[in-house]
Design a protein around this motif. Structure first.
Motif, short mmCIF file in Angstrom:
data_model
loop_
_atom_site.label_atom_id
_atom_site.label_comp_id
_atom_site.label_asym_id
_atom_site.label_seq_id
_atom_site.Cartn_x
_atom_site.Cartn_y
_atom_site.Cartn_z
N VAL B 265 0.91 -1.25 -0.24
CA VAL B 265 0.03 -0.06 0.07
C VAL B 265 0.82 1.40 0.04
O VAL B 265 0.76 2.17 -0.90
CB VAL B 265 -0.93 -0.04 1.19
CG1 VAL B 265 -1.62 1.30 1.50
CG2 VAL B 265 -1.96 -0.99 1.18
N THR B 266 1.92 1.29 0.93
CA THR B 266 2.64 2.49 0.74
C THR B 266 3.40 2.64 -0.35
O THR B 266 3.77 3.66 -0.76
CB THR B 266 3.57 2.50 2.16
OG1 THR B 266 4.14 1.11 2.14
CG2 THR B 266 3.03 2.89 3.52
N THR B 267 3.72 1.50 -0.97
CA THR B 267 4.69 1.59 -2.24
C THR B 267 3.61 2.10 -3.44
O THR B 267 4.37 2.92 -4.08
CB THR B 267 5.31 0.12 -2.64
OG1 THR B 267 5.86 -0.35 -1.54
CG2 THR B 267 5.98 0.40 -3.84
N ILE B 268 2.70 1.88 -3.22
CA ILE B 268 1.63 2.43 -4.43
C ILE B 268 1.36 3.73 -4.08
O ILE B 268 1.56 4.61 -4.96
CB ILE B 268 0.44 1.61 -4.18
CG1 ILE B 268 0.43 0.17 -4.77
CG2 ILE B 268 -0.70 2.14 -5.04
CD1 ILE B 268 -0.89 -0.76 -4.70
N MET B 269 1.30 4.01 -3.07
CA MET B 269 0.96 5.53 -2.61
C MET B 269 2.26 6.53 -2.80
O MET B 269 2.17 7.51 -3.61
CB MET B 269 0.80 5.73 -1.13
CG MET B 269 -0.44 5.09 -0.45
SD MET B 269 -1.79 6.24 -0.53
CE MET B 269 -0.93 7.52 0.69
N THR B 270 3.47 5.62 -2.58
CA THR B 270 4.48 6.49 -2.66
C THR B 270 5.00 6.58 -4.24
O THR B 270 5.31 7.66 -4.73
CB THR B 270 5.98 5.78 -2.06
OG1 THR B 270 5.47 5.53 -0.74
CG2 THR B 270 7.04 6.65 -2.09
#
Ligand SMILES: Nc1ncnc2c1ncn2[C@@H]1O[C@H](COP(=O)(O)OP(=O)(O)O)[C@@H](O)[C@H]1O
Ligand SMILES: [Mg+2]
Lengths: 230, 395
Positions: B265-270
């Motif tokens: 999730v954080t990778t997608i957001m980032t």
């Protein structure tokens, strides 16, 4: 020292070719003081630029100090300009944001001299042209004559064997012109070869020899032929 | 001409046009700052979520979740952990504590007063591992557990409800019909989301005697080392499934999977916000290129002069390249400072940790230099190719 053999220079303007130099051969010996005269548009500056390795001839060969510089690559030409030639222009061509001292240091920057050596030699050069008390001035704080002195100091700072001056007094009044020409005479007496382009006979009188250019060819003294200089 | 000479010259030129330089850098500044903020907040949030899932005190809960088939076979148990299970779990290497408990709802009575309460029968490790502290009176002793004594530690909420704030120590309350002596009161829970609920804790052995509870309903393992949580959790489920002859009824949360999920999730957001920042950097780079092209044109005569004095093409190229790198580098550094400041403010006001790693800072510095090179190359090349004679004549 300078040997030009059948030099031509032409520009193509659209379909037409403009032949600015049409076969010039001449020799200038080391230690000479030569003036190049001729009417406006005759090709004097073009010739000077070729002699100064700022430009290449279209055909013909050019030997400078026994080297065929017409075959030189850009980088080698830059080195020749840096080490062997000093330029003085009618419009002074100083960098407006640099002090007199920094302007004079420039050729040594490209020669790779150390900061200390640069400053020392730049001060010496400025002292030689009588500007020892103007080292920290910016060009626009100097008079025309002083600017040209800075330019001369810059031209001689790398100790070149040849100094080329294209109408060096063109933007100066008579009195200042005399002082500048005296400087060239002094440099010539110290052994530097000097070539000056001018259309003022008074300036040409300082030279040992005068070369006339007309329509891209070397010619006779037009005065002797009853002609007229411009 | 040395690199240092070029850098000094470039700094001079940047300073000579302060306003223009700042405006040129703006795209780089915003882009780098955005990247720094996003990455800092993203990494901080990820770290926070992971630490929350991992739980305090290196503990992991064992779940009982039989499959449909096993349910149909009637294998479902309300209290699935036996005494033997606990003993086996305690035998696993690197397990420091096995916390077991069983809860029921009941009514607590003191004379005429009544309160609905949860009764939790606990083993000896429970209070410590769950960081429940006895504030008044005393905690349980080993003898209480071994002897199945009828003693209770109650929550502060129960003290309010049943004793109206009076000290309950030594009082006898009835849970269901069984009398129990109150020996201690727990500290009030602190924190934003801590609601004090009415609770009573008694030794599990006492609970078995009083209410007939046969087994434990909840088991949590505490391990010595946080890194051991996953392998020991897996070992525990294997042991339990073997003991009970079940396929996969005993489970632990797979920390790695969850961490991976959060990471995704954080990778997608980032990535999303990062690409927006990337576009800003691209636009910034084009701005730098534009200004450098203008600068080359403006300084045509300077270039001609330098060439007439012996500057080579490479030297001119380097001069302008260094200048654009300096521009983007300064922009990048301002962006880092701005981004770090913003990330700090966000973490300060939103109570959300932000992490700025040196890798990110180094990356930002290198990347802005790269932009300087990429977008400076064209103008610098143009400058280096100028014809000296034309340049000297340029007005
Ligand atoms: N780059 C160029 N393209 C076309 N014509 C040129 C160029 N440079 C110079 N010329 C022409 O060459 C002639 C000689 O110019 P120049 O050498 O500057 O003369 P001078 O210095 O004797 O006044 C002029 O007619 C000029 O218009
Ligand atoms: Mg001319």
């Amino acid at each position: 020292m300078i040997q030009l053999e059948d030099i031509t220079k032409s520009y193509s303007l659209g379909k037409e070719a403009v032949n600015v130099l049409r076969g010039i051969s001449l020799e200038i010996k080391s230690g000479e003081f030569v003036a190049i005269m001729g009417p406006s548009g005759s090709g004097k500056s073009t010739l000077m630029n070729i002699i100064g390795c700022l430009d290449r001839p279209t055909t013909g060969s050019y030997y400078l100090n026994e080297e065929d510089v017409s075959q030189h690559k850009d980088q080698e030409l830059a080195k020749v300009r840096n080490q062997s030639i000093g330029f003085v222009f009618q419009q002074f061509q100083l960098l407006p944001r640099l002090t007199a001292l920094k302007n004079v240091e420039l050729p040594m920057v490209y020669a790779g001299a150390s900061k200390k050596e640069r400053e020392e030699r730049a001060r010496d050069a400025l002292a030689k042209v009588g500007l020892q008390d103007r080292v920290a001035h910016l060009p626009n704080e100097l008079s025309g004559g002083q600017k040209q002195r800075v330019a001369i100091a810059r031209a001689l700072v790398n100790d070149p064997s040849l100094i080329l001056a294209d109408e060096p007094t063109g933007a100066l009044d008579t009195e200042t012109s005399v002082a500048i020409m005296d400087l060239f005479v002094q440099l010539n007496q110290e052994g530097t070869t000097i070539v000056v382009v001018t259309h003022e006979p008074e300036v040409a009188e300082y030279a040992n020899r005068v070369i006339y250019v007309r329509d891209g060819l070397l010619g006779q003294n037009p005065l002797e032929k009853g002609g007229q200089t411009q | 001409m040395s690199l240092w000479e070029n850098i000094k010259m470039a700094l001079m030129s940047v300073r000579a046009h302060k306003m223009r330089s700042i405006l040129t850098m703006l795209g780089i500044i915003i882009g780098v700052a955005a990247v720094i903020v996003v990455v800092a907040i993203g990494q901080g949030g990820e770290a926070m979520l992971k630490s929350q899932i991992a739980g305090d005190g290196n503990s992991i809960e064992v779940f009982y979740q039989p499959s449909e088939e096993e349910m149909q076979q009637g294998k479902w148990e309300e209290n699935p952990f036996t005494q033997e299970d606990i003993r086996q779990l305690e035998g696993i290497e690197k397990v420091s504590n096995v916390v077991a408990s069983s809860s029921e709802f009941s009514t607590a009575r003191l004379r005429d007063e009544e309160a609905e309460t949860s009764i939790t029968g606990i083993n000896e490790a429970y209070l410590d591992v769950n960081q429940l502290k006895v504030e008044e009176g005393r905690s349980f002793t080993s003898a209480d557990f071994l002897g199945g004594r009828r003693v209770a530690v109650v929550s502060a909420a129960m003290q309010e409800e049943l004793f109206e704030g009076e000290s309950p120590i030594g009082e006898i309350i009835r849970i269901g019909v069984q009398p129990v002596e109150v020996i201690g009161v727990l500290e009030k829970p602190t924190g934003l989301f801590a609601f004090g609920s009415v609770e009573a804790y008694i030794p599990w052995t006492s609970m078995r005697n009083m209410l007939g509870t046969s087994n434990y309903s909840q088991v949590t393992l505490q391990v010595q080392n946080a890194d051991d949580i996953q392998p020991i959790g897996d070992r525990a489920t294997t042991v339990l499934n073997q003991l009970h002859d079940t396929e996969d009824s005993y489970q632990v949360i797979n920390m790695e999977e969850i961490a991976q999920g959060i990471g995704q999730v954080t990778t997608i957001m980032t990535t999303i916000i990062g690409s927006i920042a990337g576009i800003s950097l691209l636009v910034g780079g084009i701005g730098v290129m534009n200004i450098m092209l203008v600068s080359v044109t403006e300084r045509t005569r300077e270039i001609g002069i330098r060439k007439s004095l012996g500057a080579t093409r490479q030297q001119i190229l380097l001069q302008f390249l260094v200048e654009s790198i300096i521009l983007t580098l300064i922009g990048g550094i301002i962006g880092i400072v701005l981004g770090a400041g913003t990330a700090y403010l966000v973490s300060f006001f939103a109570d959300w940790p932000s992490l700025i790693s040196w890798q990110v800072v180094l990356g930002a510095v290198l990347f802005s230099m790269l932009i300087g090179i990429a977008f400076g190359l064209l103008p610098a090349n143009k400058a280096s190719r100028l014809d000296p004679i034309d340049s000297l004549r340029y007005e």
